[in-house]
Design an enzyme around this catalytic site. Structure first.
Site, mmCIF file in Angstrom:
data_model
loop_
_atom_site.group_PDB
_atom_site.id
_atom_site.type_symbol
_atom_site.label_atom_id
_atom_site.label_comp_id
_atom_site.label_asym_id
_atom_site.label_seq_id
_atom_site.Cartn_x
_atom_site.Cartn_y
_atom_site.Cartn_z
ATOM 1 N N LYS A 1 -42.458 -42.026 -4.540
ATOM 2 C CA LYS A 1 -42.241 -41.642 -5.638
ATOM 3 C C LYS A 1 -43.321 -41.288 -6.651
ATOM 4 O O LYS A 1 -43.230 -40.532 -7.708
ATOM 5 C CB LYS A 1 -41.000 -42.570 -6.317
ATOM 6 C CG LYS A 1 -39.766 -42.325 -5.560
ATOM 7 C CD LYS A 1 -38.529 -42.452 -6.360
ATOM 8 C CE LYS A 1 -37.175 -42.181 -5.151
ATOM 9 N NZ LYS A 1 -35.973 -42.329 -5.902
ATOM 10 N N LYS B 1 -36.374 -38.695 5.958
ATOM 11 C CA LYS B 1 -34.976 -38.920 5.725
ATOM 12 C C LYS B 1 -34.140 -37.784 4.832
ATOM 13 O O LYS B 1 -34.869 -37.310 3.893
ATOM 14 C CB LYS B 1 -34.788 -40.262 5.087
ATOM 15 C CG LYS B 1 -34.945 -40.429 3.682
ATOM 16 C CD LYS B 1 -34.242 -41.694 3.105
ATOM 17 C CE LYS B 1 -34.251 -41.672 1.643
ATOM 18 N NZ LYS B 1 -33.077 -41.930 0.838
ATOM 19 N N LYS C 1 -30.752 -36.992 -1.412
ATOM 20 C CA LYS C 1 -30.198 -36.466 -2.468
ATOM 21 C C LYS C 1 -30.843 -35.026 -3.255
ATOM 22 O O LYS C 1 -30.573 -34.010 -3.882
ATOM 23 C CB LYS C 1 -29.621 -37.165 -3.442
ATOM 24 C CG LYS C 1 -28.324 -37.850 -3.380
ATOM 25 C CD LYS C 1 -27.845 -38.546 -4.634
ATOM 26 C CE LYS C 1 -27.399 -39.997 -4.320
ATOM 27 N NZ LYS C 1 -28.437 -41.015 -4.666
HETATM 28 P P1 ATP Z 1 -32.842 -40.100 -4.175
HETATM 29 O O1 ATP Z 1 -32.976 -38.824 -3.311
HETATM 30 O O2 ATP Z 1 -32.311 -39.779 -5.600
HETATM 31 O O3 ATP Z 1 -33.799 -41.098 -4.145
HETATM 32 P P2 ATP Z 1 -31.243 -41.024 -2.101
HETATM 33 O O4 ATP Z 1 -30.648 -39.983 -1.279
HETATM 34 O O5 ATP Z 1 -32.367 -41.672 -1.440
HETATM 35 O O6 ATP Z 1 -31.516 -40.579 -3.548
HETATM 36 P P3 ATP Z 1 -29.914 -43.395 -3.028
HETATM 37 O O7 ATP Z 1 -29.167 -43.581 -4.250
HETATM 38 O O8 ATP Z 1 -31.462 -43.947 -3.084
HETATM 39 O O9 ATP Z 1 -29.838 -42.122 -2.356
HETATM 40 O O10 ATP Z 1 -29.231 -44.336 -1.816
HETATM 41 C C1 ATP Z 1 -28.108 -44.908 -1.833
HETATM 42 C C2 ATP Z 1 -27.713 -45.635 -0.502
HETATM 43 O O11 ATP Z 1 -27.839 -44.455 0.500
HETATM 44 C C3 ATP Z 1 -28.742 -46.776 -0.102
HETATM 45 O O12 ATP Z 1 -28.176 -47.798 0.709
HETATM 46 C C4 ATP Z 1 -29.776 -46.044 0.759
HETATM 47 O O13 ATP Z 1 -30.268 -46.758 1.958
HETATM 48 C C5 ATP Z 1 -28.676 -45.101 1.650
HETATM 49 N N1 ATP Z 1 -29.387 -43.679 1.978
HETATM 50 C C6 ATP Z 1 -30.068 -42.880 1.387
HETATM 51 N N2 ATP Z 1 -30.683 -41.879 2.301
HETATM 52 C C7 ATP Z 1 -30.165 -42.369 3.607
HETATM 53 C C8 ATP Z 1 -30.137 -41.641 4.494
HETATM 54 N N3 ATP Z 1 -30.859 -40.576 4.836
HETATM 55 N N4 ATP Z 1 -29.733 -42.251 5.680
HETATM 56 C C9 ATP Z 1 -28.879 -43.359 5.687
HETATM 57 N N5 ATP Z 1 -28.847 -44.253 4.486
HETATM 58 C C10 ATP Z 1 -29.257 -43.416 3.512
#
Ligand code: ATP
Ligand code: LTN
Length: 335
Positions: free
Chosen positions: A117, A199, A202
């Site tokens: 980040k 990965k 969002k």
């Molecule tokens: P951002 O892009 O804003 O960092 P994010 O999509 O990574 O958001 P988080 O809010 O950080 O989402 O994560 C929420 C939950 O979803 C966490 O438990 C995280 O481990 C899980 N998660 C996020 N991305 C993935 C993915 N690609 N596959 C499986 N689990 C995920």
């Protein structure tokens, strides 16, 4: 939920940084719903974590309410679980401070999410981004959670929370439960559809890389049809076939079929057929979430009632922890 039950305690959180993705759903939230009967579950929309990267205040407020509705739409039942918004419960910030004094600079410096980040936002490497995992530890330890359902990317943060709990227990005497991660056996890391070594996230700027759980069926099918795969045509799980491995993982989770069954189903058929089938299965799987979300967002008063009740319950449980922690570290009782 009663805090006197003998059930084990689950805590997890998700940031209100946009519509949840298929990765969030498969890796974390679909498990949250499944665990509600067996455990005492506490789930939070972690808006305080979200401001570690710059947010537009108007959008953050809207995203937080939307994320709360999404949580319920994904099957979190506010009658069974405690579901609340993190900033409504002041104990998280209070415990965060005490725990930060049991966290080492060196261990925070090793967090890969901080490194990623800070690279992504070089103009705003703020202290909150650095101490983010301490607040996450506070979220979990405030409820003495036994289990934390998360995707693979959060394992390192959970390991840090465990270390902080152990260090505090070492200094002040056994107190915190040392939490265990709960990762799904399949789908703990759903990959980007456009760059399957990264990965799905969002905040990805390429919408074709991400399935959002409210995407319409035709959009979902189109995104899967455009998914990046290798140049062969055999639907088979193998090293180096990151795109196909990812699609097989998703298909396996939403249909309940094993990799062997999927390989047999698509024997002699090309990637095109397979991608369409994955898209259709995912669209169908997410239909109840879309329907629930439409119904829930039409009733703002109900949502408010749920998050108010959730915050009250969360505060009642976590205040007990903070009061004991304050005593343990040597703060004078208020009354
Ligand atoms: P951002 O892009 O804003 O960092 P994010 O999509 O990574 O958001 P988080 O809010 O950080 O989402 O994560 C929420 C939950 O979803 C966490 O438990 C995280 O481990 C899980 N998660 C996020 N991305 C993935 C993915 N690609 N596959 C499986 N689990 C995920
Ligand atoms: N850091 C997590 C969100 C989060 C969380 C938590 C997850 C904040 N507090 C406590 C589990 C337990 C993330 O998904 N980025």
């Amino acid at each position: 939920m009663s805090d006197t039950s003998n059930k084990k305690i689950i805590f997890s959180g998700i940031q209100p940084t946009g519509i949840f993705t298929l990765g969030n759903y498969i890796g974390a939230i679909s498990n949250w719903g499944r665990l509600q009967d067996e455990y005492s579950c506490i789930y939070s929309i972690v808006d305080m974590h979200a401001i570690t990267v710059r947010q537009d205040p108007v959008k953050l407020r809207a995203h937080t309410l939307e994320a709360y509705a999404l949580l319920l739409a994904c099957g979190i039942d506010p009658e069974k679980s405690v579901a609340f918004i993190q900033s409504h419960v002041k104990t998280h910030a209070e415990l965060n401070w005490v725990l930060s004094c049991s966290t080492q600079f060196g261990e925070l410096s090793r967090m890969t999410q901080f490194k990623d980040k800070s690279q992504k936002h070089p103009d705003d490497i703020n202290a909150g981004l650095f101490t983010y995992p301490v607040l996450m530890a506070a979220d979990i330890l405030a409820y003495n959670a036994d289990l934390v359902p998360i995707g693979a990317d959060q394992k390192q943060h959970l390991e840090l929370a465990r270390n902080v709990a152990q260090r505090f227990n070492g200094k002040y005497g056994e107190f915190f439960t040392v939490p265990e991660p709960y990762l799904p056996p399949v789908g703990a890391r759903v990959m980007s559809l456009q760059d399957p070594v990264r990965k799905m996230s969002k905040s990805d700027t390429n919408p074709n890389a991400v399935i959002f759980i409210l995407d319409e069926p035709d959009v979902i099918i189109r995104k899967f049809r455009k998914a990046v795969t290798d140049s062969s045509s055999e639907v088979r799980y193998a090293d180096g076939k990151d795109g196909i491995n990812n699609l097989m993982t998703v298909y396996s989770v939403v249909t309940g079929r094993s990799f062997g069954e999927i390989e047999a189903e698509f024997e002699g058929r090309g990637y095109g057929d397979f991608k369409t089938a994955v898209g259709e299965a995912v669209a169908e799987h997410l239909k109840p979430v879309r329907d629930n979300f439409k119904r829930l967002t039409a009733d703002k008063a109900y949502l408010k009632e749920c998050y108010t009740k959730g915050a009250e319950a969360a505060e009642r449980i976590s205040q007990k922890t903070v009061t004991k922690v304050y005593r343990k570290v040597g703060f004078v009782d208020k009354r």
